[in-house]
Structure formats: structure tokens, C-alpha cells
Scaffold this motif. Sequence first.
Motif, mmCIF file in Angstrom:
data_model
loop_
_atom_site.group_PDB
_atom_site.id
_atom_site.type_symbol
_atom_site.label_atom_id
_atom_site.label_comp_id
_atom_site.label_asym_id
_atom_site.label_seq_id
_atom_site.Cartn_x
_atom_site.Cartn_y
_atom_site.Cartn_z
ATOM 1 N N GLU A 166 0.830 -1.194 0.000
ATOM 2 C CA GLU A 166 0.000 0.000 0.000
ATOM 3 C C GLU A 166 0.868 1.249 0.000
ATOM 4 O O GLU A 166 0.509 2.276 -0.579
ATOM 5 C CB GLU A 166 -0.916 -0.011 1.218
ATOM 6 C CG GLU A 166 -2.067 0.954 1.095
ATOM 7 C CD GLU A 166 -3.057 0.782 2.225
ATOM 8 O OE1 GLU A 166 -4.115 1.396 2.154
ATOM 9 O OE2 GLU A 166 -2.759 0.032 3.179
ATOM 10 N N LEU B 234 -2.607 2.013 -7.156
ATOM 11 C CA LEU B 234 -3.255 0.705 -7.193
ATOM 12 C C LEU B 234 -4.149 0.519 -5.974
ATOM 13 O O LEU B 234 -5.242 -0.041 -6.060
ATOM 14 C CB LEU B 234 -2.181 -0.384 -7.250
ATOM 15 C CG LEU B 234 -2.592 -1.767 -7.735
ATOM 16 C CD1 LEU B 234 -3.285 -1.688 -9.071
ATOM 17 C CD2 LEU B 234 -1.364 -2.654 -7.836
ATOM 18 N N ALA B 235 -3.676 0.996 -4.850
ATOM 19 C CA ALA B 235 -4.473 0.878 -3.620
ATOM 20 C C ALA B 235 -5.784 1.647 -3.747
ATOM 21 O O ALA B 235 -6.828 1.207 -3.262
ATOM 22 C CB ALA B 235 -3.661 1.400 -2.432
ATOM 23 N N ALA B 236 -5.721 2.784 -4.424
ATOM 24 C CA ALA B 236 -6.943 3.569 -4.603
ATOM 25 C C ALA B 236 -7.892 2.899 -5.586
ATOM 26 O O ALA B 236 -9.112 3.050 -5.497
ATOM 27 C CB ALA B 236 -6.581 4.967 -5.093
ATOM 28 N N ALA C 269 -8.157 -0.532 -6.188
ATOM 29 C CA ALA C 269 -8.728 -1.783 -5.667
ATOM 30 C C ALA C 269 -9.406 -1.507 -4.335
ATOM 31 O O ALA C 269 -8.744 -1.454 -3.298
ATOM 32 C CB ALA C 269 -7.627 -2.832 -5.524
ATOM 33 N N ARG C 270 -10.711 -1.330 -4.358
ATOM 34 C CA ARG C 270 -11.414 -0.936 -3.132
ATOM 35 C C ARG C 270 -12.603 -1.835 -2.809
ATOM 36 O O ARG C 270 -13.261 -1.651 -1.802
ATOM 37 C CB ARG C 270 -11.884 0.514 -3.260
ATOM 38 C CG ARG C 270 -10.730 1.508 -3.346
ATOM 39 C CD ARG C 270 -11.205 2.858 -3.831
ATOM 40 N NE ARG C 270 -12.316 3.370 -3.040
ATOM 41 C CZ ARG C 270 -13.146 4.320 -3.448
ATOM 42 N NH1 ARG C 270 -13.001 4.833 -4.641
ATOM 43 N NH2 ARG C 270 -14.120 4.745 -2.672
ATOM 44 N N LEU D 227 -8.874 -7.369 -2.324
ATOM 45 C CA LEU D 227 -9.588 -6.204 -2.866
ATOM 46 C C LEU D 227 -9.566 -6.288 -4.384
ATOM 47 O O LEU D 227 -8.596 -6.745 -4.980
ATOM 48 C CB LEU D 227 -8.917 -4.908 -2.403
ATOM 49 C CG LEU D 227 -8.935 -4.663 -0.899
ATOM 50 C CD1 LEU D 227 -7.861 -3.664 -0.505
ATOM 51 C CD2 LEU D 227 -10.314 -4.155 -0.462
ATOM 52 N N LYS E 20 1.121 -9.364 -0.154
ATOM 53 C CA LYS E 20 1.862 -8.336 -0.900
ATOM 54 C C LYS E 20 1.923 -8.666 -2.394
ATOM 55 O O LYS E 20 2.993 -8.610 -3.026
ATOM 56 C CB LYS E 20 3.273 -8.160 -0.330
ATOM 57 C CG LYS E 20 3.288 -7.744 1.139
ATOM 58 C CD LYS E 20 4.681 -7.430 1.594
ATOM 59 C CE LYS E 20 4.726 -7.156 3.092
ATOM 60 N NZ LYS E 20 3.834 -6.075 3.510
ATOM 61 N N GLY F 4 -2.958 -8.180 -12.054
ATOM 62 C CA GLY F 4 -3.620 -7.272 -12.985
ATOM 63 C C GLY F 4 -3.899 -7.977 -14.295
ATOM 64 O O GLY F 4 -3.069 -8.729 -14.797
#
Lengths: 365, 169
Positions: free
Chosen positions: A149, A155-157, A159-160, A171, A192, A196
Amino acid sequence: MNDLEQNVRDAMHRRAGDVDGGSVWPPRRDLRAAAARSNVPNSTPMRVVLALSVVITVVVASLGGLWLVNQDGGASDRNVASLPAPAGQQAVAFRGVQVFVPASFALEIPGCDGLQGDHVRVGADGTQALCFAAQTVGFTTVVLRPYSEASNAELAALARTPATVSGVDALRGSRPLIVGGSEYVLVVPSKKVAVGVRTTSPSLAATILDSAAIVAVDTNGCETEAPGELHAGTTPPASAATGAMVAEPVDGASVCLYRRNIAERSATLDAASAQVLATSFNALSAGTSRPQGPIDGPGSCPDADARYLVTFRSGPDDLPPVTVVFASCTDLFVTNGSDTSALTYAVMQDLFRKVPYIGSFRMPA
Amino acid sequence: MGDVSGFDEFVDEHGTRLLRYAYLLTHDRYAAEDLVQESLLHVHQAWTKKPPEHPGAYVRRAILNAYLGEKRRRAAAPPIERDDSRGGPSLEDRAADRDLWWRLLGDLPPRQRAALVLRYYEDLPDQQIAFLLKCRQATVRSLIARGLTAIRTSSSSADLVTTLGEEHP
């Protein structure tokens, strides 16, 4: 320039250096043909398709490794062992997260030169920018890559949407790609790992991501967490120097690449390839070798614990595993736990071809 | 189709450097790839009309505009609800980064970060940075000074985190 400015400059250049390799243009003739077959949006000039066909390839990956996937899976417990691939599928794993992709998908293609169809990249990190043309002309690209993250904020934003993989929190998310199609992502934070899928087929992406599972052993027989046999330190064991590193002849081998004691990539070698590797191990001189170049301290070798574990087979039996310590700041060596030999440039090249390594290391001097 | 002679060669020669530049701005490799790709699309369209006199500066500006534009769009969008159970980057994540300065750079506001990248990675003088950021040279100096100050101020506590993480990987 003061110390602070120098530190900032150094940090930038060090990180920029992670994005390594050179630009490789795909064959224009083949791409034009592929583009002509595709449903490239009318607003996208064909020359743009060609011009954007830049791929940045990791140097070691460009050595042209062939990644063989053994599809003879093991037990069926999703959290204990590898999962056999269904008919027409092949399994691909990274850090214990496995997905099935169509058997027709090519694996580990270096650069764009051979990239004329659907493909998979494993462990892509930093320098492995996808071949842009591949996204445009209708190919599907699957990438299994490191995720955190902290360093993958975008990417974190993306995959929610909460999901689970083998009971583990995950996610999912998606976004349209500017060149057409979409990217569908699955993130397993505790492992981790991010998976994609860049494709124009939502159903294919769903099928691939839905197949995700956490496995303890991959299809090449590599345990996700480094086994006890894996020599754990970067200091070579005391060598008895009693005999050959590997009892020849051998009938095959599995090569597992570990970093921080987690399996990242692997391969199954056929008898011929395994025999070549065993012979080269046995030809090494006793002792250890040193990495090339000046060593400025532990920071010079951030992946010091990266190592290969090679398990040769002779008949039905596994031989004692051989560990290859190649990214240390101090000693580089090959050991079976009792004998220790100095790692050479040639052996490293051979291993990189078999299981490409993406990370920091220095070749043996 | 207009004349795009030289564009392929330009991208071929500068592709890696552009990707690195975008990576330093975004701190995210996927985002960097997209940024370069999007910018080259725009540049190519312009190139068909008239090849730019200084393509390097032109493309860097396109990448920078795309980066800052994306940041503005994100800032204007409704805030993302945060799952508290995920929290911020874990100690392990932060330690895994193993690069204090990189982390501190990532915490800077976009324009400060961009100014530092242009100065300390691209080695550009104030005048060119001002052109790229569309601001005055005094503003450039201010952005760089504030960025460095923020990094200096944050470095003590961040250093502690890194030390802890490395002792307990």
C-alpha cells in the motif's frame, strides 16, 4: 549542494535506476498486421499504436528465459498444496497467490519482440512496463507483481471492493485504459501481491481473477515459504569439501527463487537442462566468490537474502537441495549444506535464463 | 496522416528516461507507465502538425501536466472512504521500502515533489523549471525550499520507523 540535497538527489537516482533496461520496439510489420486485426478505436491513429509500442524490459529478463510450468498439480487442498490446472489452463503463482490462465498464454516473454499474443508476466516490478501495443491491439496481459500500500498508492486507490481469496482478505477494482480495454486488478495485501489483467474481455478477466487461490506449494513444487533446507544466512556453511555438489546423473530439477523467504518465481527443468546445471555446479571451485564493484555498506545489497533453491531429481528421488546465494554483499556461493563452491558469472547467467530475477544484485567478480 | 518523422526515434531513445521521470513524480510504476503513455499520445497528435523544436522539454511538460492534472482531479473528487482496518502503511510496508528519502519525497504535495524532481533528477535550472511548472522563478525556489524543509522536518521520526522495521523485518 548540502547533505540534504545530496540525499534527495541520491534517492531519486537510486529509485530511477530501478526502472532499468532499454526501449525495445516490436517488429513493425507484425504489429501493423496485429493492429489491423484489432478493434483499435478510430480516434487512435495507427502510427500512435506503433509509436507507443515501447516496452521497458528488465535486463536480466531479456536474457530470454524459458519458464516451464509443470501442470501436474499436487493435492487439492486450496491452502495446503498446489492446485492442478483444469484442462486447457495453466497455473501461474507468485508469492503463494496462484491464478489459472489459458494454456495458450505465453509466459515470460522478454520485451515486445515475441509479444504477438496473450501473455503472462510474473514478478513484474518497475522496469517491466507493459508493451503498450499489446493493450491496444486486443491482446490480454496478466501481471502478477509485488504490492504494498505504501509504494502502490494508485493501485491501492483502484482496488477498493472487498473480496476474499481462499478465505484471505483481498480487494478488487478496475479502470478503463486510455488505449481501449480495461485493467482489472486483484490485490491480496497480506501476501503483498497484485494481479492485474489488461484486456478487452471482462469475462476473461473475471475468470482469471476468480481462479485466484492461496497455495502453499506451487506447480513447480516450490514451497511458498522457504523450507528449512534453504540455507538461511549469507554466510557460507563450513565446507567439508568431500565430493560433488550434485550426484549425477539427474533426471530433472525444480528451481525456486526466494526473496525474504517467500517464493517469487519458479521453473521445472527437464532432464537435459537439469543435467547441464548439475554439471556446472559440480565444476565450481571450492570456496566463495565476491560481488563485483565497491560495496558501500549493507544498503548496497538490499536484496541480500535473495537466493535460488535447486532441487534435482534422480529417478523418483529428490536429491539434497542446493542453495545459490547470489545477491549478498559479501560471499556469493553455491552450497548443499556440506560442500560450498564459489558462484561464477556463467552459472548466474544460466540461472537467470531459467528463472529471471528482478531486483538488486551484483554479478560475481 | 501528418509527418511524424523522428517521433519513433525520439521515444525509442528517451523512453526509459521518460518512464523514470514519471516514476519519480508518481511513485507508482503502473501510474508512471500510464502517464507516459497518455502524454505520448498527446505529443504524437501535436507532432503530426509540427514537430516540436525541443521535444524533450515538450514531452516532460506533457507528463508533468498530466501528473498535476490527475492530482487536481483526485483532490477535487469526493474523498475515498478509508477502511480503518487496513490503516495506513504498516511498519513492515514502510520498512520494506528501505528508503527514507524516497518515502519523504512521496509525502510532499505534488508541485513541491515535481519541483524537486526537476531540480535534483532532471538537473534543470530555475528558469526551465518555472517554464514547466508555469510559474515564476521565485515560486520555483520557494517550492524547492519548502519541499526540502518538509523533508528535513519529517526525517527524524521517519528514521525511527525505518530503524525499527529493519530490526524486525
